[in-house]
Design a protein around this motif. Structure first.
Motif, PDB file in Angstrom:
ATOM      1  N   LEU A 108      28.869 -17.551 -18.212  1.00 14.99           N
ATOM      2  CA  LEU A 108      29.759 -17.394 -19.359  1.00 14.99           C
ATOM      3  C   LEU A 108      31.130 -17.954 -19.008  1.00 14.99           C
ATOM      4  O   LEU A 108      31.554 -17.927 -17.846  1.00 14.99           O
ATOM      5  CB  LEU A 108      29.907 -15.916 -19.737  1.00 14.99           C
ATOM      6  CG  LEU A 108      28.645 -15.076 -19.912  1.00 14.99           C
ATOM      7  CD1 LEU A 108      29.013 -13.677 -20.417  1.00 14.99           C
ATOM      8  CD2 LEU A 108      27.658 -15.734 -20.850  1.00 14.99           C
ATOM      9  N   ASP A 109      31.841 -18.444 -20.032  1.00 12.87           N
ATOM     10  CA  ASP A 109      33.188 -18.951 -19.789  1.00 12.87           C
ATOM     11  C   ASP A 109      34.201 -17.805 -19.830  1.00 12.87           C
ATOM     12  O   ASP A 109      33.831 -16.631 -19.946  1.00 12.87           O
ATOM     13  CB  ASP A 109      33.535 -20.077 -20.776  1.00 12.87           C
ATOM     14  CG  ASP A 109      33.649 -19.580 -22.222  1.00 12.87           C
ATOM     15  OD1 ASP A 109      33.716 -18.345 -22.444  1.00 12.87           O
ATOM     16  OD2 ASP A 109      33.675 -20.427 -23.129  1.00 12.87           O
ATOM     17  N   VAL A 110      35.485 -18.139 -19.758  1.00 14.45           N
ATOM     18  CA  VAL A 110      36.523 -17.112 -19.651  1.00 14.45           C
ATOM     19  C   VAL A 110      36.758 -16.360 -20.958  1.00 14.45           C
ATOM     20  O   VAL A 110      37.561 -15.425 -20.995  1.00 14.45           O
ATOM     21  CB  VAL A 110      37.846 -17.732 -19.162  1.00 14.45           C
ATOM     22  CG1 VAL A 110      37.708 -18.212 -17.728  1.00 14.45           C
ATOM     23  CG2 VAL A 110      38.294 -18.871 -20.084  1.00 14.45           C
ATOM     24  N   ILE A 161      33.416 -14.772 -11.683  1.00 14.82           N
ATOM     25  CA  ILE A 161      33.491 -15.944 -10.807  1.00 14.82           C
ATOM     26  C   ILE A 161      34.969 -16.307 -10.726  1.00 14.82           C
ATOM     27  O   ILE A 161      35.589 -16.632 -11.747  1.00 14.82           O
ATOM     28  CB  ILE A 161      32.676 -17.122 -11.373  1.00 14.82           C
ATOM     29  CG1 ILE A 161      31.231 -16.702 -11.625  1.00 14.82           C
ATOM     30  CG2 ILE A 161      32.736 -18.316 -10.432  1.00 14.82           C
ATOM     31  CD1 ILE A 161      30.428 -17.735 -12.407  1.00 14.82           C
ATOM     32  N   ALA A 162      35.532 -16.214  -9.538  1.00 15.22           N
ATOM     33  CA  ALA A 162      36.978 -16.397  -9.410  1.00 15.22           C
ATOM     34  C   ALA A 162      37.297 -17.275  -8.207  1.00 15.22           C
ATOM     35  O   ALA A 162      36.531 -17.348  -7.239  1.00 15.22           O
ATOM     36  CB  ALA A 162      37.675 -15.045  -9.273  1.00 15.22           C
ATOM     37  N   LEU A 163      38.420 -17.950  -8.291  1.00 13.74           N
ATOM     38  CA  LEU A 163      38.944 -18.745  -7.186  1.00 13.74           C
ATOM     39  C   LEU A 163      40.366 -18.279  -6.962  1.00 13.74           C
ATOM     40  O   LEU A 163      41.215 -18.435  -7.845  1.00 13.74           O
ATOM     41  CB  LEU A 163      38.899 -20.239  -7.521  1.00 13.74           C
ATOM     42  CG  LEU A 163      39.283 -21.205  -6.399  1.00 13.74           C
ATOM     43  CD1 LEU A 163      38.321 -21.065  -5.217  1.00 13.74           C
ATOM     44  CD2 LEU A 163      39.288 -22.634  -6.912  1.00 13.74           C
ATOM     45  N   ALA A 164      40.605 -17.684  -5.778  1.00 14.34           N
ATOM     46  CA  ALA A 164      41.878 -16.985  -5.535  1.00 14.34           C
ATOM     47  C   ALA A 164      42.013 -15.902  -6.593  1.00 14.34           C
ATOM     48  O   ALA A 164      41.133 -15.067  -6.727  1.00 14.34           O
ATOM     49  CB  ALA A 164      43.036 -17.961  -5.539  1.00 14.34           C
ATOM     50  N   ASP A 165      43.063 -15.930  -7.383  1.00 14.30           N
ATOM     51  CA  ASP A 165      43.246 -14.920  -8.425  1.00 14.30           C
ATOM     52  C   ASP A 165      42.919 -15.458  -9.813  1.00 14.30           C
ATOM     53  O   ASP A 165      43.210 -14.804 -10.816  1.00 14.30           O
ATOM     54  CB  ASP A 165      44.690 -14.398  -8.420  1.00 14.30           C
ATOM     55  CG  ASP A 165      45.004 -13.623  -7.144  1.00 14.30           C
ATOM     56  OD1 ASP A 165      44.075 -12.988  -6.604  1.00 14.30           O
ATOM     57  OD2 ASP A 165      46.164 -13.669  -6.696  1.00 14.30           O
ATOM     58  N   GLN A 166      42.321 -16.646  -9.877  1.00 12.85           N
ATOM     59  CA  GLN A 166      42.042 -17.264 -11.166  1.00 12.85           C
ATOM     60  C   GLN A 166      40.604 -16.994 -11.593  1.00 12.85           C
ATOM     61  O   GLN A 166      39.661 -17.319 -10.871  1.00 12.85           O
ATOM     62  CB  GLN A 166      42.281 -18.771 -11.105  1.00 12.85           C
ATOM     63  CG  GLN A 166      42.004 -19.490 -12.427  1.00 12.85           C
ATOM     64  CD  GLN A 166      42.092 -20.991 -12.297  1.00 12.85           C
ATOM     65  OE1 GLN A 166      42.378 -21.512 -11.211  1.00 12.85           O
ATOM     66  NE2 GLN A 166      41.859 -21.701 -13.401  1.00 12.85           N
ATOM     67  N   LEU A 167      40.417 -16.400 -12.770  1.00 14.79           N
ATOM     68  CA  LEU A 167      39.078 -16.165 -13.316  1.00 14.79           C
ATOM     69  C   LEU A 167      38.523 -17.469 -13.864  1.00 14.79           C
ATOM     70  O   LEU A 167      39.178 -18.151 -14.675  1.00 14.79           O
ATOM     71  CB  LEU A 167      39.132 -15.116 -14.430  1.00 14.79           C
ATOM     72  CG  LEU A 167      37.796 -14.818 -15.117  1.00 14.79           C
ATOM     73  CD1 LEU A 167      36.859 -14.072 -14.163  1.00 14.79           C
ATOM     74  CD2 LEU A 167      38.007 -14.004 -16.387  1.00 14.79           C
ATOM     75  N   LEU A 168      37.318 -17.845 -13.433  1.00  9.98           N
ATOM     76  CA  LEU A 168      36.678 -19.085 -13.876  1.00  9.98           C
ATOM     77  C   LEU A 168      35.569 -18.834 -14.891  1.00  9.98           C
ATOM     78  O   LEU A 168      35.190 -19.742 -15.630  1.00  9.98           O
ATOM     79  CB  LEU A 168      36.094 -19.825 -12.671  1.00  9.98           C
ATOM     80  CG  LEU A 168      37.053 -20.104 -11.511  1.00  9.98           C
ATOM     81  CD1 LEU A 168      36.317 -20.779 -10.365  1.00  9.98           C
ATOM     82  CD2 LEU A 168      38.224 -20.961 -11.982  1.00  9.98           C
TER      83      LEU A 168
END
Length: 286
Positions: A108-110, A161-168
Motif C-alpha cells: 500500500l502507498d502512504v 515500510i520506512a527509510l529512516a523516519d520517512q514512511l514509504l
C-alpha cells in the motif's frame, strides 16, 4: 369384584418400584448431566487456552515475517521512488513472496491505496485505508489484526515500510481463515471450530454445508448478534442441528469470532444407556 390382599400388596410394590425408578431417573439425569456438562465446559476452557496460545504464536510469526520483509533493501528502494508504478511494485512483491509464506501479500502507498497484490488480479489504486490496522500503520505502528478482504477472512500483519523516519508505504501479509485453518484449529484445541463474522459462517471444521453444517440462524442465536454481546463463558446452543456447548473468542476487536464447540449428543447417549440399565434393574427387582 374383590381384590385379594396379595394382589393389593403386589400392586403397591409395583407402584413403589415405579416411583423409585422414576425418582432415580430424574436424579440421574440431573446428576450425570451436570457432571458431563462440567467436563465439557472444562474441556472447552482448555481448548480456549490452547487456541489463544496458538493464535499468539501465529501472530508473532506473521508479524516477524512481515517486519523482516518490510526491511528488505530493494523493497525500500522501490517504495522510495516518487509515484512508483504498479508493475514495478508488483514485480518486487512477487520476488519477496516466497519468503512471505502467506496467503495474501499487498503493498500500500502512504495514503493506504493498493499498489500491488501478489498472485491475484488487483485493482491498482483501491482505497484500503479503512481496513483495520491501516491507519495505525500509516502512523508508524505495526499490528496484527483480522481482515475481510475480497470476501475472504484473514489474519493479517500490517507493517510500515520506512527509510529512516520517512514512511514509504505499508506491507500487508495475511493468512486465510478457511476450512483448512478451522481443521488445524480443531487439531490444536480438540474441539469443533467455527469462524464467523456477524451471523455469517466463514469457515467450520464440520466440513461443507450439509445436515451437520452450522446454519446462520444458529450462529445468530448463539452469538446474540442483535445485542452485540459475546458470551463470557461456555453456553448452550444448537450447532449443526445438535445441542452443544460453545465458547466464543472475539477476533482482534472486529466483528469476527472464533467459536469452539462440542456436541452433547454423546452425553445424551450415555444418559440413555443409564436409563435403560436402571429400568432393567427395576424390572428385575419388581
Amino acid at each position: 369384584m374383590r381384590v385379594s390382599i396379595r394382589t393389593k400388596l403386589f400392586l403397591a410394590m409395583v407402584a413403589v418400584s415405579l416411583s423409585f425408578i422414576g425418582l432415580s431417573l430424574y436424579l440421574m439425569d440431573r446428576f450425570v448431566g451436570r457432571i458431563a456438562e462440567r467436563e465439557v465446559s472444562a474441556a472447552l476452557r482448555r481448548g480456549l487456552l490452547a487456541y489463544e496460545r496458538f493464535a499468539a504464536l501465529r501472530s508473532t510469526l506473521i508479524a516477524a515475517r512481515s517486519r523482516s520483509l518490510a526491511q528488505a533493501p530493494h523493497l525500500r528502494a522501490v517504495m522510495n521512488v516518487p509515484d512508483v508504478d504498479h508493475q514495478t511494485a508488483l514485480f518486487t512483491a512477487g520476488e519477496l513472496s516466497p519468503a512471505a509464506e502467506s496467503d495474501l501479500m499487498l503493498l500500500l502507498d502512504v495514503r493506504g491505496r493498493l499498489l500491488a497484490e501478489v498472485d491475484a488480479p488487483s485493482d491498482w489504486g483501491d482505497d484500503l485505508s479503512a481496513q483495520p490496522g491501516v491507519e495505525a500503520g500509516l502512523n508508524g505502528i505495526e499490528s496484527v489484526t483480522f481482515w475481510r478482504y475480497r470476501e475472504r477472512p484473514y489474519r493479517v500483519a500490517v507493517t510500515p515500510i520506512a527509510l529512516a523516519d520517512q514512511l514509504l508505504g505499508l506491507l500487508v501479509l495475511g493468512e486465510r481463515y478457511d476450512a483448512e485453518a478451522a481443521a488445524e484449529l480443531r487439531e490444536v484445541t480438540g474441539q469443533e471450530v467455527l469462524i464467523a463474522e456477524g451471523d455469517s459462517v466463514l469457515a467450520e471444521s464440520l466440513g461443507d454445508p450439509g445436515p451437520r453444517a452450522v446454519q446462520r440462524e444458529e450462529v445468530r442465536r448463539l452469538l446474540a448478534v442483535d445485542g452485540g454481546t459475546v458470551p463470557p463463558h461456555p453456553v448452550r446452543g444448537i450447532m449443526g442441528g445438535q445441542e452443544a456447548l460453545a465458547a466464543v473468542v472475539p477476533l482482534d476487536g472486529t466483528a469476527g469470532r472464533v467459536v469452539l464447540f462440542r456436541g452433547l449428543h454423546s452425553l445424551t447417549r450415555e444418559i440413555l444407556v443409564l436409563r435403560v440399565s436402571i429400568l432393567a434393574a427395576g424390572g428385575v427387582s419388581a
